[in-house]
Design a protein around this motif. Structure first.
Motif, PDB file in Angstrom:
ATOM      1  N   PRO A 126       0.815  -1.231   0.000  1.00 21.99           N
ATOM      2  CA  PRO A 126       0.000   0.000   0.000  1.00 21.99           C
ATOM      3  C   PRO A 126       0.850   1.284   0.000  1.00 21.99           C
ATOM      4  O   PRO A 126       0.444   2.295  -0.569  1.00 21.99           O
ATOM      5  CB  PRO A 126      -0.832  -0.114   1.278  1.00 21.99           C
ATOM      6  CG  PRO A 126      -0.894  -1.573   1.556  1.00 21.99           C
ATOM      7  CD  PRO A 126       0.441  -2.114   1.107  1.00 21.99           C
ATOM      8  N   VAL A 127       2.015   1.236   0.614  1.00 20.79           N
ATOM      9  CA  VAL A 127       2.926   2.389   0.571  1.00 20.79           C
ATOM     10  C   VAL A 127       3.494   2.532  -0.839  1.00 20.79           C
ATOM     11  O   VAL A 127       3.565   3.639  -1.384  1.00 20.79           O
ATOM     12  CB  VAL A 127       4.052   2.244   1.614  1.00 20.79           C
ATOM     13  CG1 VAL A 127       5.064   3.383   1.486  1.00 20.79           C
ATOM     14  CG2 VAL A 127       3.474   2.189   3.022  1.00 20.79           C
ATOM     15  N   PHE A 128       3.885   1.420  -1.443  1.00 18.37           N
ATOM     16  CA  PHE A 128       4.380   1.465  -2.826  1.00 18.37           C
ATOM     17  C   PHE A 128       3.341   2.110  -3.738  1.00 18.37           C
ATOM     18  O   PHE A 128       3.678   2.878  -4.635  1.00 18.37           O
ATOM     19  CB  PHE A 128       4.694   0.065  -3.352  1.00 18.37           C
ATOM     20  CG  PHE A 128       5.772  -0.695  -2.620  1.00 18.37           C
ATOM     21  CD1 PHE A 128       6.706  -0.052  -1.818  1.00 18.37           C
ATOM     22  CD2 PHE A 128       5.842  -2.065  -2.733  1.00 18.37           C
ATOM     23  CE1 PHE A 128       7.699  -0.770  -1.159  1.00 18.37           C
ATOM     24  CE2 PHE A 128       6.828  -2.791  -2.082  1.00 18.37           C
ATOM     25  CZ  PHE A 128       7.761  -2.151  -1.293  1.00 18.37           C
ATOM     26  N   GLU A 129       2.064   1.785  -3.503  1.00 19.93           N
ATOM     27  CA  GLU A 129       0.987   2.305  -4.349  1.00 19.93           C
ATOM     28  C   GLU A 129       0.802   3.809  -4.207  1.00 19.93           C
ATOM     29  O   GLU A 129       0.309   4.454  -5.123  1.00 19.93           O
ATOM     30  CB  GLU A 129      -0.318   1.567  -4.047  1.00 19.93           C
ATOM     31  CG  GLU A 129      -0.288   0.133  -4.517  1.00 19.93           C
ATOM     32  CD  GLU A 129      -1.484  -0.690  -4.086  1.00 19.93           C
ATOM     33  OE1 GLU A 129      -2.170  -0.324  -3.108  1.00 19.93           O
ATOM     34  OE2 GLU A 129      -1.721  -1.724  -4.736  1.00 19.93           O
ATOM     35  N   ILE A 130       1.194   4.377  -3.082  1.00 21.16           N
ATOM     36  CA  ILE A 130       1.144   5.839  -2.931  1.00 21.16           C
ATOM     37  C   ILE A 130       2.092   6.486  -3.939  1.00 21.16           C
ATOM     38  O   ILE A 130       1.780   7.515  -4.537  1.00 21.16           O
ATOM     39  CB  ILE A 130       1.506   6.250  -1.489  1.00 21.16           C
ATOM     40  CG1 ILE A 130       0.383   5.829  -0.533  1.00 21.16           C
ATOM     41  CG2 ILE A 130       1.791   7.755  -1.389  1.00 21.16           C
ATOM     42  CD1 ILE A 130       0.721   5.977   0.945  1.00 21.16           C
ATOM     43  N   PHE A 131       3.242   5.881  -4.150  1.00 19.51           N
ATOM     44  CA  PHE A 131       4.265   6.427  -5.042  1.00 19.51           C
ATOM     45  C   PHE A 131       4.113   5.962  -6.489  1.00 19.51           C
ATOM     46  O   PHE A 131       4.569   6.641  -7.403  1.00 19.51           O
ATOM     47  CB  PHE A 131       5.662   6.045  -4.531  1.00 19.51           C
ATOM     48  CG  PHE A 131       6.022   6.727  -3.247  1.00 19.51           C
ATOM     49  CD1 PHE A 131       6.651   7.961  -3.263  1.00 19.51           C
ATOM     50  CD2 PHE A 131       5.711   6.153  -2.032  1.00 19.51           C
ATOM     51  CE1 PHE A 131       6.969   8.607  -2.077  1.00 19.51           C
ATOM     52  CE2 PHE A 131       6.024   6.783  -0.839  1.00 19.51           C
ATOM     53  CZ  PHE A 131       6.659   8.011  -0.861  1.00 19.51           C
ATOM     54  N   ASN A 132       3.523   4.799  -6.681  1.00 19.71           N
ATOM     55  CA  ASN A 132       3.396   4.215  -8.016  1.00 19.71           C
ATOM     56  C   ASN A 132       2.075   3.434  -8.056  1.00 19.71           C
ATOM     57  O   ASN A 132       2.075   2.209  -7.915  1.00 19.71           O
ATOM     58  CB  ASN A 132       4.606   3.301  -8.273  1.00 19.71           C
ATOM     59  CG  ASN A 132       4.656   2.748  -9.670  1.00 19.71           C
ATOM     60  OD1 ASN A 132       3.676   2.760 -10.402  1.00 19.71           O
ATOM     61  ND2 ASN A 132       5.806   2.227 -10.051  1.00 19.71           N
ATOM     62  N   PRO A 133       0.942   4.135  -8.235  1.00 16.96           N
ATOM     63  CA  PRO A 133      -0.375   3.501  -8.128  1.00 16.96           C
ATOM     64  C   PRO A 133      -0.585   2.275  -9.020  1.00 16.96           C
ATOM     65  O   PRO A 133      -1.304   1.356  -8.635  1.00 16.96           O
ATOM     66  CB  PRO A 133      -1.346   4.620  -8.507  1.00 16.96           C
ATOM     67  CG  PRO A 133      -0.601   5.873  -8.222  1.00 16.96           C
ATOM     68  CD  PRO A 133       0.839   5.568  -8.501  1.00 16.96           C
ATOM     69  N   THR A 134       0.047   2.236 -10.180  1.00 17.40           N
ATOM     70  CA  THR A 134      -0.150   1.109 -11.089  1.00 17.40           C
ATOM     71  C   THR A 134       0.855  -0.013 -10.867  1.00 17.40           C
ATOM     72  O   THR A 134       0.744  -1.054 -11.514  1.00 17.40           O
ATOM     73  CB  THR A 134      -0.052   1.575 -12.556  1.00 17.40           C
ATOM     74  OG1 THR A 134       1.280   2.055 -12.790  1.00 17.40           O
ATOM     75  CG2 THR A 134      -1.075   2.656 -12.869  1.00 17.40           C
TER      76      THR A 134
END
Length: 129
Positions: free
Chosen positions: A34-42
């Motif tokens: 979920p943290v990764f998705e903040i920076f790279n949603p796809t």
């Protein structure tokens, strides 16, 4: 706080029937999605923009195969280009491991860190402990 629940796999146990100590960093990485998705949603790997700078794991109690674990992730600190996460492993209502990691927003093209945007900071602040 961000949480995920995982069922330990049989292959993650050692000869004594405990969860092997090498498994927790992998669980922590899974819980950071979920943290990764903040920076790279796809989650596009050609646009990946985070790098792991540090990880620390502390073991408090034995973990076993026979019960799910809950991984809790909190934001501890947000810097200009880096952030520190606190992560905990809970099993049967007991904290069995915890750790800290530092992620850096990173431009792989220039091979340099870059600033965390205001919108990324805003999303991260929702999870500060």
């Amino acid at each position: 706080m961000l949480t995920i629940s995982l069922q330990p796999r049989f292959s993650e146990t050692d000869a004594l029937g405990h969860i092997n100590n090498t498994v927790v960093p992998v669980w922590f990485e899974t819980a950071r999605v979920p943290v990764f998705e903040i920076f790279n949603p796809t989650q596009n790997l050609t646009k990946w923009n985070l790098i792991l700078a540090k990880i620390e794991v502390n073991y408090v109690a034995q973990m076993s195969y026979n019960a799910n674990v809950e991984i809790r992730t909190f934001v501890k600190r947000i810097g200009n280009s880096s952030l520190t996460l606190l992560q905990e492993v809970w099993q049967q209502d007991q904290k069995v491991a915890f750790g800290e990691c530092v992620l850096v927003k990173f431009d792989y093209g220039t091979n340099q860190s870059c600033a965390i945007s205001e919108s990324e900071q805003h999303s991260l602040k929702k999870h500060i402990k």
